[in-house]
Write an enzyme that holds these catalytic residues in place. Structure first.
Site, short mmCIF file in Angstrom:
data_model
loop_
_atom_site.label_atom_id
_atom_site.label_comp_id
_atom_site.label_asym_id
_atom_site.label_seq_id
_atom_site.Cartn_x
_atom_site.Cartn_y
_atom_site.Cartn_z
N ASP A 108 53.13 7.53 3.11
CA ASP A 108 54.34 7.19 3.87
C ASP A 108 54.51 5.69 4.06
O ASP A 108 55.32 5.25 4.87
CB ASP A 108 54.34 7.90 5.23
CG ASP A 108 53.07 7.67 6.01
OD1 ASP A 108 52.17 6.97 5.51
OD2 ASP A 108 52.97 8.20 7.13
N LYS A 159 43.37 4.91 16.26
CA LYS A 159 44.19 5.08 17.46
C LYS A 159 43.39 4.75 18.74
O LYS A 159 43.11 5.64 19.56
CB LYS A 159 44.74 6.51 17.53
CG LYS A 159 45.23 7.07 16.20
CD LYS A 159 46.73 7.02 16.05
CE LYS A 159 47.23 7.12 14.65
NZ LYS A 159 46.93 8.20 13.78
N1 GDD Z 1 46.96 15.66 0.98
C1 GDD Z 1 46.98 15.52 2.29
N2 GDD Z 1 46.40 16.49 3.06
N3 GDD Z 1 47.60 14.46 2.84
C2 GDD Z 1 47.61 14.35 4.20
C3 GDD Z 1 47.03 15.31 5.04
C4 GDD Z 1 46.39 16.47 4.43
O1 GDD Z 1 45.86 17.35 5.08
N4 GDD Z 1 47.22 14.93 6.33
C5 GDD Z 1 47.88 13.76 6.28
N5 GDD Z 1 48.13 13.40 5.00
C6 GDD Z 1 48.80 12.19 4.52
C7 GDD Z 1 50.15 11.94 5.18
O2 GDD Z 1 51.18 12.55 4.43
C8 GDD Z 1 50.23 10.43 5.14
O3 GDD Z 1 50.75 10.00 3.89
C9 GDD Z 1 48.79 9.96 5.23
O4 GDD Z 1 47.99 11.11 4.89
C10 GDD Z 1 48.41 9.46 6.63
O5 GDD Z 1 48.72 10.46 7.59
P1 GDD Z 1 49.66 10.13 8.85
O6 GDD Z 1 49.78 11.39 9.62
O7 GDD Z 1 50.88 9.45 8.43
O8 GDD Z 1 48.69 9.17 9.67
P2 GDD Z 1 49.09 7.99 10.66
O9 GDD Z 1 50.28 7.27 10.20
O10 GDD Z 1 49.09 8.52 12.04
O11 GDD Z 1 47.78 7.01 10.53
C11 GDD Z 1 47.32 6.60 9.26
O12 GDD Z 1 48.12 5.55 8.73
C12 GDD Z 1 48.12 4.33 9.50
C13 GDD Z 1 48.98 3.32 8.74
O13 GDD Z 1 50.27 3.75 8.77
C14 GDD Z 1 45.85 6.12 9.40
O14 GDD Z 1 45.33 5.91 8.12
C15 GDD Z 1 45.77 4.84 10.25
O15 GDD Z 1 44.44 4.35 10.27
C16 GDD Z 1 46.69 3.78 9.64
O16 GDD Z 1 46.67 2.60 10.47
MG MG Z 2 51.75 7.60 8.78
#
Ligand code: GDD
Ligand code: MG
Length: 366
Positions: A108, A159
């Site tokens: 994303d 987080k």
């Molecule tokens: N294949 C797969 N399977 N992808 C997954 C799964 C899963 O079970 N769960 C989440 N993802 C993918 C999401 O689609 C996204 O692209 C990515 O993993 C990160 O998940 P998010 O749910 O968007 O996490 P976030 O935004 O709260 O936090 C993450 O991103 C931040 C930066 O934007 C973490 O990596 C943080 O450490 C980071 O700062």
């Molecule tokens: Mg995210």
């Protein structure tokens, strides 16, 4: 070079539009986020991408098949969601062919990161993993790192609670990983790379950071998605609108760039589109209607004298006349909004809902 993209999240914060499409299919200037990411990887010499998918994988497969921008695309399916770490192990058989480090990306993220520089920085240290890092004002909803003068990560907290860490450097969701990562991840269970793997690498002193500037955004929340759309428009349509062929724009309409308008779309007399709007294919906008700072998905139909500002309008939604939709509201696919309705303050309208009254505070209307 190979890259693994995490494309299996539920996109919870972009509901209801993420109920019918994965986050990576959300359009930015009328092209899916994944398309922009693949293009930027191709420019840096990535030749194979493994998409880690579960949720609505068929939609991605239908749109991207097995080749795009010269990149071979392989789909690594999860029978159940494996988090942000489990997909790495699940994709091992696609990634461990050449023994070289590979990239991993959260699916994303839209950024101007130079992947080659990240790779070089990774090779220059004894890192098992190198995380691309950004400085942000409010790090609380990200993974936060503390870094020493040698770019070695001393601490990684996902987080963090308020005041837990002083640092404003966050995990940008883009990594270079050594093949050795596979041996750290157990098979077949949900793993958070941020909570379970990175802290281990910190202990081994083999987690490094690579700071970069330029633009970066996690498009997973409505206002950030609208900002991601703006960032793309700034790049491709800054002074001239980005127009597909066969558009029926009235000579009396005002188009204020940055704007993107899809094919077979009609814009009526005295309407104003932009700045910062993307209007998809086959959209109808009647006369006297204003759309600014918004994304309108394909096939939406918007009646006259309506105003859309800072909102997202789903595919095939029908919006009445003298309607006002603003402030991060999301109208679900094929919803029908009656005449004179006002929606403001992050209201979310479920797909196919018919709504004839105004909603002026945060709510999900089912
Ligand atoms: N294949 C797969 N399977 N992808 C997954 C799964 C899963 O079970 N769960 C989440 N993802 C993918 C999401 O689609 C996204 O692209 C990515 O993993 C990160 O998940 P998010 O749910 O968007 O996490 P976030 O935004 O709260 O936090 C993450 O991103 C931040 C930066 O934007 C973490 O990596 C943080 O450490 C980071 O700062
Ligand atoms: Mg995210």
């Amino acid at each position: 070079m190979n890259a693994l993209i995490l494309a299996g999240g539920f996109g919870t914060r972009l509901r209801p539009l993420s109920c019918t499409r994965p986050k990576m299919m959300f359009p930015l200037a009328n092209r899916p986020l994944l398309d922009w990411i693949l293009e930027s990887l191709a420019q840096k010499g990535v030749t194979k991408v493994v998409l880690a998918v579960n949720y609505m994988a068929d939609i991605l497969k239908k749109n991207f098949a097995s080749l795009k921008h010269g990149i071979k695309i392989v789909y690594s399916y999860e029978r159940k969601p494996l988090g942000t770490g489990g997909p790495i192990k699940n994709a091992e058989r696609f990634l461990n062919k050449d023994g070289n480090p590979f990239f991993m990306l959260n699916g994303d993220i839209l950024s101007s990161i130079n992947y080659s520089n990240l790779y070089d920085a990774h090779r220059a240290t004894k890192a098992e993993a190198t995380i691309a890092l950004r400085e942000v004002e409010d790090p609380s909803r990200f993974g936060v790192v503390e870094l020493n003068g040698k770019n070695q990560i001393q601490n990684f907290v996902e987080k963090p609670n308020e005041g837990q860490l002083q640092s404003k450097l966050i995990n940008a969701g883009v990594y270079a990983l050594n093949q050795s990562i596979f041996s750290l991840i157990p098979n077949g269970r949900k793993i958070s790379i941020e909570r379970e793997i990175f802290p281990k690498l910190v202990k081994n002193r083999s987690l490094f950071g690579y700071k970069f500037d330029g633009f970066w955004i996690d498009s997973g929340k409505p206002n950030d998605y609208i900002t991601a759309n703006k960032l793309v428009l700034d790049r491709i349509a800054c002074s001239e609108p980005f127009l597909e062929k066969e558009i029926g724009i009235s000579s009396k309409a005002k188009i204020i760039p940055p704007v993107a308008i899809g094919s077979n779309t009609i814009i009526g007399d005295d309407s104003q589109i932009g700045p910062y709007s993307s209007i998809g294919d086959n959209v109808t906008i009647a006369k006297g209607t204003n759309v600014m700072n918004s994304v309108v998905f394909p096939k939406a139909w918007i009646d006259r004298f309506t105003s859309i500002n800072g909102a997202i309008i789903g595919e095939g939604a029908i919006i009445g006349q003298w309607v006002k939709i603003e402030d991060q509201c999301i109208v679900g696919d094929h919803a029908v909004i009656g005449d004179n309705v006002t929606l403001t303050q992050k209201v979310q309208i479920c797909p196919r809902k018919e709504l004839n009254n105004s909603v002026l505070q945060p709510a999900t209307i089912m």
